[in-house]
Design a protein around this motif. Structure first.
Motif, PDB file in Angstrom:
ATOM      1  N   ILE A 187      94.114 -13.797 161.723  1.00 10.46           N
ATOM      2  CA  ILE A 187      94.197 -14.538 160.554  1.00 10.46           C
ATOM      3  C   ILE A 187      94.642 -13.976 159.210  1.00 10.46           C
ATOM      4  CG2 ILE A 187      92.957 -16.474 161.696  1.00 10.46           C
ATOM      5  CD1 ILE A 187      90.511 -16.016 159.984  1.00 10.46           C
ATOM      6  N   PRO A 188      95.251 -14.366 158.460  1.00 10.93           N
ATOM      7  CA  PRO A 188      95.561 -13.814 156.946  1.00 10.93           C
ATOM      8  C   PRO A 188      94.581 -12.984 156.393  1.00 10.93           C
ATOM      9  CG  PRO A 188      96.704 -15.814 157.113  1.00 10.93           C
ATOM     10  CD  PRO A 188      95.681 -15.958 158.401  1.00 10.93           C
ATOM     11  N   GLU A 189      93.033 -13.724 156.177  1.00 15.21           N
ATOM     12  CA  GLU A 189      91.988 -13.125 155.584  1.00 15.21           C
ATOM     13  C   GLU A 189      91.662 -11.878 156.373  1.00 15.21           C
ATOM     14  OE1 GLU A 189      92.115 -17.799 155.121  1.00 15.21           O
ATOM     15  OE2 GLU A 189      92.411 -16.292 156.760  1.00 15.21           O
ATOM     16  N   ILE A 190      91.608 -11.784 157.557  1.00 20.61           N
ATOM     17  CA  ILE A 190      91.197 -10.689 158.324  1.00 20.61           C
ATOM     18  C   ILE A 190      92.320  -9.454 158.124  1.00 20.61           C
ATOM     19  CG2 ILE A 190      90.634  -9.604 160.419  1.00 20.61           C
ATOM     20  CD1 ILE A 190      89.056 -12.071 161.049  1.00 20.61           C
ATOM     21  N   LEU A 191      93.468  -9.905 158.255  1.00 22.50           N
ATOM     22  CA  LEU A 191      94.487  -9.005 158.117  1.00 22.50           C
ATOM     23  C   LEU A 191      94.829  -8.127 156.925  1.00 22.50           C
ATOM     24  CD1 LEU A 191      97.115  -7.542 159.659  1.00 22.50           C
ATOM     25  CD2 LEU A 191      98.425  -9.677 159.000  1.00 22.50           C
ATOM     26  N   SER A 192      94.301  -9.163 155.885  1.00 20.48           N
ATOM     27  CA  SER A 192      94.323  -8.439 154.441  1.00 20.48           C
ATOM     28  C   SER A 192      93.255  -7.519 154.297  1.00 20.48           C
ATOM     29  CB  SER A 192      93.976  -9.596 153.480  1.00 20.48           C
ATOM     30  OG  SER A 192      95.253 -10.434 153.286  1.00 20.48           O
ATOM     31  N   MET A 193      92.055  -7.519 155.061  1.00 24.15           N
ATOM     32  CA  MET A 193      90.984  -6.858 155.025  1.00 24.15           C
ATOM     33  C   MET A 193      91.440  -5.391 155.850  1.00 24.15           C
ATOM     34  SD  MET A 193      87.566  -9.218 155.969  1.00 24.15           S
ATOM     35  CE  MET A 193      86.362  -7.915 155.524  1.00 24.15           C
ATOM     36  N   VAL A 194      92.305  -5.567 156.501  1.00 28.62           N
ATOM     37  CA  VAL A 194      92.811  -4.497 157.337  1.00 28.62           C
ATOM     38  C   VAL A 194      93.740  -3.800 156.380  1.00 28.62           C
ATOM     39  CG1 VAL A 194      94.130  -3.267 159.199  1.00 28.62           C
ATOM     40  CG2 VAL A 194      92.845  -5.463 159.664  1.00 28.62           C
ATOM     41  N   ASP A 195      94.514  -4.183 155.771  1.00 27.28           N
ATOM     42  CA  ASP A 195      95.414  -3.739 154.672  1.00 27.28           C
ATOM     43  C   ASP A 195      94.490  -3.069 153.407  1.00 27.28           C
ATOM     44  OD1 ASP A 195      97.785  -4.292 155.811  1.00 27.28           O
ATOM     45  OD2 ASP A 195      98.202  -6.176 154.488  1.00 27.28           O
ATOM     46  N   GLU A 214      87.449 -18.494 165.914  1.00 28.41           N
ATOM     47  CA  GLU A 214      86.307 -17.231 166.199  1.00 28.41           C
ATOM     48  C   GLU A 214      86.317 -16.438 165.013  1.00 28.41           C
ATOM     49  OE1 GLU A 214      85.650 -17.673 171.026  1.00 28.41           O
ATOM     50  OE2 GLU A 214      87.074 -15.972 169.789  1.00 28.41           O
ATOM     51  N   GLN A 215      87.716 -16.285 164.563  1.00 29.66           N
ATOM     52  CA  GLN A 215      87.881 -15.212 163.555  1.00 29.66           C
ATOM     53  C   GLN A 215      87.315 -15.834 162.118  1.00 29.66           C
ATOM     54  OE1 GLN A 215      91.793 -13.464 163.282  1.00 29.66           O
ATOM     55  NE2 GLN A 215      92.201 -13.796 165.548  1.00 29.66           N
TER      56      GLN A 215
END
Length: 307
Positions: A187-195, A214-215
């Protein structure tokens, strides 16, 4: 039998007097100056155009020397041109207050345009994981469509060859291509945390197998426990998800665990340190002062032990 005059095709005046060289010149690609208002972004462009220090440096260079490398664009049915390569250069031109930029116009189909767009951007030094993930996905899909093979025994063989091609072009393995593409399931929020490097790449790949709901719950668990998952924790979250047992309570329990690396870690935040230093001190000055104090303490401790 006489031929009908209407079936006779006459050469035009231009054809009669044009040379082979001039006809070849007409087919050569040309660099044209196009208004920025006629250039539109590529659909689903995965690479971000950010007004950061690097962009401002590029804009200053464009202001002084112009655009040294032309952009690539293709005509749009609705008018204007779709940028294939050159989105950052266009933004630099806007910041430099230019009205036009040099562009090579090509007639490209969707798949050709995707491949050029991805390859031209992957040459950049700093690429976010999310950018690479969506770029690999777009290119893989384009190559699959472009190189559809009927002589292969299965679609799995075709997919393997396509992933190898994407990996070879980018200098990574086909497995790494697939791992990056897994990030597009976050999901965008978790992907942003990866970036933002708050979540490491390998744990992020494991988290990509969690359902969207779940994410979303995991975001709450991370916020409650003020922690992000390690690789082993992400693998256990994935295991519980596969078993249908990944509840918010399970996530919170896992995220509350003390990580092995945290046992030997000491964290001193700026807020804790500021009260011991003058307000004018920068973080670098505070760090240098602390290191000098520690070195002095260590030398004194060593002398005391030798007595």
């Amino acid at each position: 039998m006489k031929r009908s005059a209407k079936n006779i095709k006459l050469a035009s005046v231009d054809d009669l007097f044009s040379t082979e060289e001039s006809r070849a010149d007409e087919n050569r690609e040309k660099i044209v100056e196009l208004p920025l208002t006629e250039l539109f972004p590529f659909k689903d462009h995965p690479f971000k155009v950010i007004d950061n220090e690097a962009m401002f440096d590029t804009a200053e260079s464009v202001k002084q020397y112009g655009v040294l490398v032309p952009a690539i664009a293709r005509p749009r049915d609705e008018g204007g041109y779709e940028l294939v390569a050159g989105h950052r250069r266009k933004r630099a031109c806007e910041l430099a207050e230019l009205d036009t930029m040099p562009v090579i116009v090509r007639n490209l189909d969707d798949d050709e345009a995707v491949i050029i767009m991805v390859d031209s951007n992957l040459q950049r030094e700093n690429i976010l994981p999310s950018e690479r993930a969506f770029a690999f996905k777009l290119k893989l899909e384009a190559i699959k469509r472009q190189g559809a093979r009927t002589d292969l025994t299965s679609t799995q063989v075709a997919q393997k060859l396509s992933a190898e091609k994407v990996g070879d072009d980018a200098g990574v393995s086909k497995d790494q291509v697939r791992r990056y593409i897994r990030l597009t399931h976050l999901i965008p929020e978790i992907l942003s945390m990866v970036d933002e490097k708050k979540i490491a790449f390998n744990p992020a790949v494991e988290l990509s197998f969690l359902k969207n709901e779940e994410q979303t719950n995991l975001l709450d668990a991370m916020d409650m426990e003020q922690a992000t998952p390690s690789l082993s924790q992400a693998q256990r979250l994935k295991k519980f998800s596969n078993e249908g047992k990944l509840t918010l309570e399970v996530m919170s329990a896992i995220m509350s665990e003390e990580k092995k690396g945290d046992l030997d870690k000491v964290t001193l935040t700026g807020d804790k340190l500021k009260k011991y230093f003058p307000k004018s001190y920068t973080p670098k000055q505070m760090e240098e002062t602390i290191m000098k104090l520690l070195e002095g303490w260590h030398k004194k401790r060593t002398r005391d032990q030798e007595r």
